[in-house]
Design a protein around this motif. Sequence first.
Motif, PDB file in Angstrom:
ATOM      1  N   MET A 208      28.882 -27.295 -40.959  1.00 54.20           N
ATOM      2  CA  MET A 208      30.072 -27.697 -41.119  1.00 54.20           C
ATOM      3  C   MET A 208      30.853 -27.739 -42.658  1.00 54.20           C
ATOM      4  O   MET A 208      29.960 -28.584 -43.481  1.00 54.20           O
ATOM      5  CB  MET A 208      30.137 -28.853 -40.457  1.00 54.20           C
ATOM      6  N   LEU A 209      31.193 -27.147 -43.335  1.00 55.10           N
ATOM      7  CA  LEU A 209      31.938 -27.014 -44.328  1.00 55.10           C
ATOM      8  C   LEU A 209      34.197 -27.512 -44.477  1.00 55.10           C
ATOM      9  O   LEU A 209      34.181 -27.247 -43.280  1.00 55.10           O
ATOM     10  CB  LEU A 209      31.812 -25.641 -45.207  1.00 55.10           C
ATOM     11  N   LEU A 210      33.655 -29.101 -44.959  1.00 53.74           N
ATOM     12  CA  LEU A 210      35.423 -30.068 -43.904  1.00 53.74           C
ATOM     13  C   LEU A 210      35.796 -29.892 -45.685  1.00 53.74           C
ATOM     14  O   LEU A 210      35.043 -30.415 -46.624  1.00 53.74           O
ATOM     15  CB  LEU A 210      35.007 -30.921 -43.759  1.00 53.74           C
ATOM     16  N   THR A 211      37.238 -29.888 -45.985  1.00 55.68           N
ATOM     17  CA  THR A 211      38.234 -29.951 -46.972  1.00 55.68           C
ATOM     18  C   THR A 211      38.845 -31.432 -46.042  1.00 55.68           C
ATOM     19  O   THR A 211      39.417 -30.900 -45.316  1.00 55.68           O
ATOM     20  CB  THR A 211      38.983 -28.854 -47.216  1.00 55.68           C
ATOM     21  N   SER A 212      39.535 -31.863 -47.353  1.00 58.52           N
ATOM     22  CA  SER A 212      40.153 -33.544 -46.840  1.00 58.52           C
ATOM     23  C   SER A 212      40.777 -33.467 -48.436  1.00 58.52           C
ATOM     24  O   SER A 212      39.821 -34.268 -49.277  1.00 58.52           O
ATOM     25  CB  SER A 212      39.691 -33.769 -46.141  1.00 58.52           C
ATOM     26  N   HIS A 213      41.830 -34.658 -47.855  1.00 57.79           N
ATOM     27  CA  HIS A 213      42.456 -34.838 -48.615  1.00 57.79           C
ATOM     28  C   HIS A 213      42.382 -36.682 -48.194  1.00 57.79           C
ATOM     29  O   HIS A 213      43.029 -37.763 -48.864  1.00 57.79           O
ATOM     30  CB  HIS A 213      44.117 -35.350 -49.396  1.00 57.79           C
ATOM     31  N   TYR A 214      42.231 -36.352 -47.063  1.00 57.98           N
ATOM     32  CA  TYR A 214      41.850 -38.083 -46.974  1.00 57.98           C
ATOM     33  C   TYR A 214      40.698 -38.588 -47.201  1.00 57.98           C
ATOM     34  O   TYR A 214      39.341 -37.764 -46.251  1.00 57.98           O
ATOM     35  CB  TYR A 214      42.340 -38.780 -45.044  1.00 57.98           C
ATOM     36  N   MET A 215      40.421 -39.987 -48.021  1.00 56.79           N
ATOM     37  CA  MET A 215      39.032 -39.810 -48.060  1.00 56.79           C
ATOM     38  C   MET A 215      38.225 -40.834 -46.834  1.00 56.79           C
ATOM     39  O   MET A 215      37.494 -40.856 -46.756  1.00 56.79           O
ATOM     40  CB  MET A 215      39.054 -40.696 -49.152  1.00 56.79           C
ATOM     41  N   GLU A 216      38.822 -41.296 -46.020  1.00 50.99           N
ATOM     42  CA  GLU A 216      38.556 -41.872 -44.806  1.00 50.99           C
ATOM     43  C   GLU A 216      37.854 -40.551 -43.975  1.00 50.99           C
ATOM     44  O   GLU A 216      36.348 -40.673 -43.672  1.00 50.99           O
ATOM     45  CB  GLU A 216      39.489 -42.008 -43.504  1.00 50.99           C
ATOM     46  N   ASP A 217      38.173 -39.610 -43.739  1.00 49.55           N
ATOM     47  CA  ASP A 217      37.322 -38.211 -43.548  1.00 49.55           C
ATOM     48  C   ASP A 217      36.445 -37.635 -43.851  1.00 49.55           C
ATOM     49  O   ASP A 217      34.978 -37.801 -43.181  1.00 49.55           O
ATOM     50  CB  ASP A 217      38.129 -36.664 -43.324  1.00 49.55           C
ATOM     51  N   ILE A 218      35.948 -37.884 -45.318  1.00 47.65           N
ATOM     52  CA  ILE A 218      34.552 -37.851 -46.311  1.00 47.65           C
ATOM     53  C   ILE A 218      34.216 -39.299 -46.477  1.00 47.65           C
ATOM     54  O   ILE A 218      32.501 -38.569 -45.426  1.00 47.65           O
ATOM     55  CB  ILE A 218      35.204 -37.394 -47.460  1.00 47.65           C
ATOM     56  N   GLU A 219      34.352 -39.863 -46.156  1.00 49.53           N
ATOM     57  CA  GLU A 219      33.823 -41.252 -46.029  1.00 49.53           C
ATOM     58  C   GLU A 219      32.630 -40.841 -44.344  1.00 49.53           C
ATOM     59  O   GLU A 219      32.521 -41.446 -44.061  1.00 49.53           O
ATOM     60  CB  GLU A 219      34.447 -42.815 -45.847  1.00 49.53           C
ATOM     61  N   ARG A 220      33.632 -41.388 -43.574  1.00 49.96           N
ATOM     62  CA  ARG A 220      33.400 -41.440 -42.386  1.00 49.96           C
ATOM     63  C   ARG A 220      32.252 -40.627 -41.630  1.00 49.96           C
ATOM     64  O   ARG A 220      31.737 -39.618 -40.573  1.00 49.96           O
ATOM     65  CB  ARG A 220      34.665 -41.141 -41.465  1.00 49.96           C
ATOM     66  N   LEU A 221      32.709 -38.982 -42.361  1.00 51.39           N
ATOM     67  CA  LEU A 221      31.957 -37.558 -41.861  1.00 51.39           C
ATOM     68  C   LEU A 221      31.159 -37.097 -42.882  1.00 51.39           C
ATOM     69  O   LEU A 221      29.980 -36.545 -42.150  1.00 51.39           O
ATOM     70  CB  LEU A 221      33.082 -36.311 -41.234  1.00 51.39           C
ATOM     71  N   CYS A 222      30.735 -37.242 -43.813  1.00 54.41           N
ATOM     72  CA  CYS A 222      30.082 -37.197 -45.098  1.00 54.41           C
ATOM     73  C   CYS A 222      28.939 -37.554 -45.775  1.00 54.41           C
ATOM     74  O   CYS A 222      29.370 -38.531 -46.401  1.00 54.41           O
ATOM     75  CB  CYS A 222      30.977 -35.770 -45.868  1.00 54.41           C
ATOM     76  N   LYS A 223      27.441 -37.090 -45.483  1.00 59.27           N
ATOM     77  CA  LYS A 223      27.001 -37.511 -46.533  1.00 59.27           C
ATOM     78  C   LYS A 223      27.220 -37.666 -47.613  1.00 59.27           C
ATOM     79  O   LYS A 223      26.406 -37.790 -48.462  1.00 59.27           O
ATOM     80  CB  LYS A 223      25.652 -37.807 -46.178  1.00 59.27           C
ATOM     81  N   ARG A 224      27.031 -35.631 -47.811  1.00 60.13           N
ATOM     82  CA  ARG A 224      26.576 -35.406 -48.871  1.00 60.13           C
ATOM     83  C   ARG A 224      28.006 -34.504 -49.283  1.00 60.13           C
ATOM     84  O   ARG A 224      28.905 -34.036 -47.883  1.00 60.13           O
ATOM     85  CB  ARG A 224      26.156 -34.145 -48.898  1.00 60.13           C
ATOM     86  N   ILE A 225      29.072 -34.338 -50.563  1.00 58.99           N
ATOM     87  CA  ILE A 225      29.955 -33.969 -51.221  1.00 58.99           C
ATOM     88  C   ILE A 225      29.579 -32.907 -52.152  1.00 58.99           C
ATOM     89  O   ILE A 225      29.366 -32.995 -52.985  1.00 58.99           O
ATOM     90  CB  ILE A 225      31.127 -35.407 -51.544  1.00 58.99           C
ATOM     91  N   LEU A 226      31.013 -31.708 -51.953  1.00 57.72           N
ATOM     92  CA  LEU A 226      30.769 -30.965 -53.076  1.00 57.72           C
ATOM     93  C   LEU A 226      32.717 -31.773 -53.849  1.00 57.72           C
ATOM     94  O   LEU A 226      33.935 -31.563 -52.952  1.00 57.72           O
ATOM     95  CB  LEU A 226      30.920 -29.379 -52.703  1.00 57.72           C
ATOM     96  N   ILE A 227      32.331 -31.991 -55.408  1.00 56.32           N
ATOM     97  CA  ILE A 227      33.592 -31.946 -55.826  1.00 56.32           C
ATOM     98  C   ILE A 227      33.667 -30.794 -56.710  1.00 56.32           C
ATOM     99  O   ILE A 227      33.511 -30.438 -57.798  1.00 56.32           O
ATOM    100  CB  ILE A 227      33.770 -33.154 -56.450  1.00 56.32           C
TER     101      ILE A 227
END
Length: 334
Positions: A208-227
């Motif tokens: 899964m590749l997720l884009t979001s402007h809600y940081m809670e989405d990123i914190e809750r769902l992703c252990k790895r991020i691409l900036i």
Amino acid sequence: MIEVRNLSKEFRIHIKEPGLRGSLHSLLRRKYVTRHAVREVSLDVGEGEIVGLVGANGAGKTTLVKMLAGIIHPTSGEARVLGYRPWERNNELRRRIALIMGQKASLWWDLPAADCFLLLREIYRLPRQEFDHNLKLLTGMLGVEDQLRVQIRRLSLGERMKMELIAALLHQPRVVYLDEPTIGLDLTTQQAIRSFILEYRREHRPAMLLTSHYMEDIERLCKRILIIREGELVYDGPLNDVVRKYSPHKVVRVHLRPDTQHSAEALDDLPLRITETEKHQISFEIARDDVLQVTGELVRRLPVHDLSIEEPDIGSVIEKLIRVRRDTNSGEQT
């Protein structure tokens, strides 16, 4: 499952000049500017991973997702999704991926969801037994069994988004692109969709590749991020490492007992910074290595009723990382 090497996308934009003379001049002698939406991005996403794609508006997130979904063709570079080049639009690949865009609807407005799903069953050529099983499982997980016979246009925004998720996942794709899946939703629905995505990932293990402007989405769902910033990938790694590296402090909030006196001078010799002061609450920034020792001193010196130790806001940390990279690049150019 997803392999990207030096992927780039350029757009040639016509610049129109204002006014009648400008319009006539633009007709005869046009001016163009080349914009780099994505610049030499390289990444890998494996089975069962949910990777967050973070960046400001216009950074290139959606362009990258569209290239990996086969909607637009890159200018240069190479990408493989399940072994296929996505822009070649191989039917076998299209049967194994899904794209969910929070700002665009894919279901038919005047039809009930049940009829939309039947049409998708024919498109994906799903056996009846598999279709019924998947539909029952997904509607049960999202709690929308009672809305299947309601026209899409009569559903609430949150219910429509849940139907979009079901439509995208009916054929059990091996790669799922989630572009702003919770945008505009209320807090309760956002939470329900996050829980659903996590549960679906556990059961089926797609990439899964997720884009979001809600940081809670990123914190809750992703252990790895691409900036991504201005089309360039400036960070690829664990979310926790971003916090540790670019925010070397923690936030300590002290709630004081009412009707007691305290003096800020009693804290002058402690390695901390006061960031917020209210009537019965003080917030501090304390270096991670000093948190244990300093909080002990705070409890000893202040009339503490309660105390909490928190990580800094992840959104602020990411903004700081992007600012540091921008300043670094500006310094290199000068």
